[in-house]
Design an enzyme around this catalytic site. Structure first.
Site, PDB file in Angstrom:
ATOM      1  N   ASP A  37       0.826  -1.207   0.000  1.00  0.00           N
ATOM      2  CA  ASP A  37       0.000   0.000   0.000  1.00  0.00           C
ATOM      3  C   ASP A  37       0.859   1.256   0.000  1.00  0.00           C
ATOM      4  OD1 ASP A  37       0.796   0.658   2.592  1.00  0.00           O
ATOM      5  OD2 ASP A  37      -1.015  -0.136   3.528  1.00  0.00           O
ATOM      6  N   LYS A  59      -4.225   3.165  -3.824  1.00  0.00           N
ATOM      7  CA  LYS A  59      -5.086   4.252  -4.313  1.00  0.00           C
ATOM      8  C   LYS A  59      -5.392   5.324  -3.271  1.00  0.00           C
ATOM      9  CE  LYS A  59      -6.143   1.835  -8.123  1.00  0.00           C
ATOM     10  NZ  LYS A  59      -6.921   0.617  -7.971  1.00  0.00           N
ATOM     11  N   MET A 172      -5.722   9.035  11.151  1.00  0.00           N
ATOM     12  CA  MET A 172      -6.646   9.415  10.076  1.00  0.00           C
ATOM     13  C   MET A 172      -7.554  10.569  10.510  1.00  0.00           C
ATOM     14  SD  MET A 172      -7.742   5.562   8.934  1.00  0.00           S
ATOM     15  CE  MET A 172      -8.189   4.986  10.555  1.00  0.00           C
TER      16      MET A 172
END
Ligand code: SAH
Length: 488
Positions: A37, A59, A172
């Site tokens: 990733d 992505k 996050m």
């Protein structure tokens, strides 16, 4: 029946490539296929086998269900083909890494797996900012949260969170920063509680922003903070004033292009990263062997063997059968690196002249040989070595063998300019890399105006100047350490 492979669901730690575990490294070395990733340091992929299949599935935002299905399907599929798969994730697979979902998919398909924990960013990114998550007398616990709300908009119980005494860590959480600090204050958390946001932790781009619950949103807005970033809240943030270390490393923040050949680039890149910089490898030369072998029938007539570079040593050692074939030879070397490499092969050079010159090596070899002796020089196609001159000067017979050639790698201009976008300093360790670099960018000096150039020494600098490049840094001692010292 399907052949069944095996899947390693593994963490690679954040940022710094050396935070990979030994077990993780082994799995990557073994894997037929690597699925990775965006949060891992790409240098880790250098441990992969040459023929391993590398699949990037990251992505930008991996939270979307679509990509997760694609990841699950890919690892299941590859394992069914009988492959060993390393599923490599940033940090730890089980800390907001969806490792559990991947294991469920493997379990349902009856595929063997192992989970290899990684160093999670929730503790290590604060550590690289000089912030310990716990500290005696200050924080007796730490609590890690996702900064995302659930799909249905549900959110954490901030009434309970605001009452916790320990350190709060949000992953996050950048988009929801106003919500996080707002809810903490609303539920009674002291407005002056220190808070730090650490972007791109443990990398050359690490940036730390410190404030209090009251003013952090404003500061964060003005600094345009971007993910990936960790938010850490609590008294421990103040320890950064004294515990800060990573940003003080000598090359911190410097992004350096390494142009030397692939086989030697690793050692140089490691040094850059040890000093807190970031190495980007784009070789412009390749070392090509030009001899089949050195056997005893060739070597026996000589009484001394001279090496003028580490590459010469490497090529020679690759091509001899039996180390005893050189037992009768006196050995001379130019340069401390050549001497060190000989030592790695358990050979102690008999003589290493002070000056890094092949002419000088030939001269000193006279003291270790007798008139009429044969002396062999192992060298490259572009070395200024002149055996005829030495033979006429020293009453010995000098021969040379060109053991390797330096082949230029001419790259596509667009590819080079793309790599240069993320680079501040380009390093040249030889004139041939300068020539190949300039040919690759079609001598377009305008395109490299904002880049700094570093040279290993006067010969390389001269070539740079000939091409119109600035020599922004030049090593005082002509080796890898010297060039890094100059850049720092
Ligand atoms: N499994 C990972 C976390 C994945 S969630 C782990 O254990 O570290 C992704 C979040 O991790 C990012 O949004 C950010 O909050 C954090 N993160 C991961 N790497 C980071 C880094 N190098 N610097 C700052 N934050 C990082």
């Amino acid at each position: 029946m399907d052949k069944k492979g095996k899947v390693y669901i593994m963490g690679a730690g954040p940022g710094d490539a050396e935070l990979l575990t030994l077990k993780g490294k082994k799995a990557i070395e073994k894997a037929d296929c690597i699925v990775y990733d965006r949060l891992i340091n790409p240098r880790i992929l250098g441990y992969a086998r040459k023929d391993a299949e590398l699949i990037y599935l990251g992505k930008g935002n991996t939270e979307g269900g679509v990509i997760q299905d694609e990841i699950n399907n890919t690892i299941v599929q590859k394992a069914k083909e009988g492959k060993v798969v390393a599923r490599v994730k940033g940090g730890d697979p089980f800390v907001f890494g969806r490792g559990g979902e991947e294991i469920q998919a493997l379990y349902e398909n009856n595929i063997p797996f192992e989970e290899i924990p990684g160093i999670t960013s929730s503790i290590s990114v604060p550590a690289y900012a000089g912030i310990p998550v716990t500290h005696r007398g200050m924080a007796r616990s730490f609590h890690v949260f996702t900064g995302h709300t659930m799909a249905d908009g549900q959110w954490h119980n901030f009434e309970a969170i605001a009452k916790l005494d320990g350190t709060l860590v949000f992953l996050m959480g950048i988009k929801n920063l106003p919500l996080i600090v707002g809810d903490l204050i609303k539920n009674g958390k002291d407005k002056t509680t220190p808070i730090a946001i650490i972007e791109k932790g443990a990398t050359a781009d690490q940036r730390v922003t410190v404030g209090t619950l009251e003013n952090i949103v404003e500061i964060a807005n003005s600094k345009k903070i971007v993910p990936p970033a960790i938010t850490i809240i609590g008294e421990v943030v103040n320890l950064r004033d004294t515990f800060k270390w990573f940003e003080d490393s000598k090359l911190f923040g410097k992004k350096v292009l390494v142009t030397r050949d692939r086989r030697q680039a690793g050692e140089f890149s490691d040094k850059i990263e040890e000093m807190g910089g970031c190495a980007i490898e784009l070789p412009f030369i390749e070392i090509e062997s030009t001899v089949d072998k050195f056997d005893s029938s060739i070597l026996k007539k000589y009484s001394a063997l001279l090496f003028n570079s580490p590459n010469g040593v490497r090529q020679f050692m690759d091509k001899i059968d039996d180390i005893r074939d050189i037992a009768h030879l006196k050995i001379g070397a130019v340069g401390s690196k050549t001497e060190e490499l000989l030592q790695e092969y358990k050979i102690h050079a008999d003589f290493v002249p002070e000056e890094y010159l092949i002419d000088r090596l030939a001269q000193v070899s006279v003291e270790y040989t007798k008139p009429g002796d044969n002396i062999l020089i192992i060298t490259s196609d572009i070395s200024p070595c002149d055996p005829e001159k030495y033979s006429s000067m020293y009453d010995r017979h000098f021969d040379k063998v060109v053991a390797y050639k330096t082949k230029k790698i001419i790259r596509d201009k667009a590819q080079v300019l793309k790599a240069l976008k993320s680079v501040e300093v380009v390093t040249f360790l030889s004139s041939s890399t300068v020539d190949a670099f300039m040919e690759s960018i079609e001598n377009d000096l305008d395109a490299v105006k904002s880049i700094k150039f570093a040279s290993i020494g006067p010969v390389t600098s001269k070539t740079m100047e000939k091409h119109g490049l600035n020599v922004d840094y030049e090593a005082k001692i002509y080796n890898v350490e010297g060039i890094l010292e100059a850049i720092k």
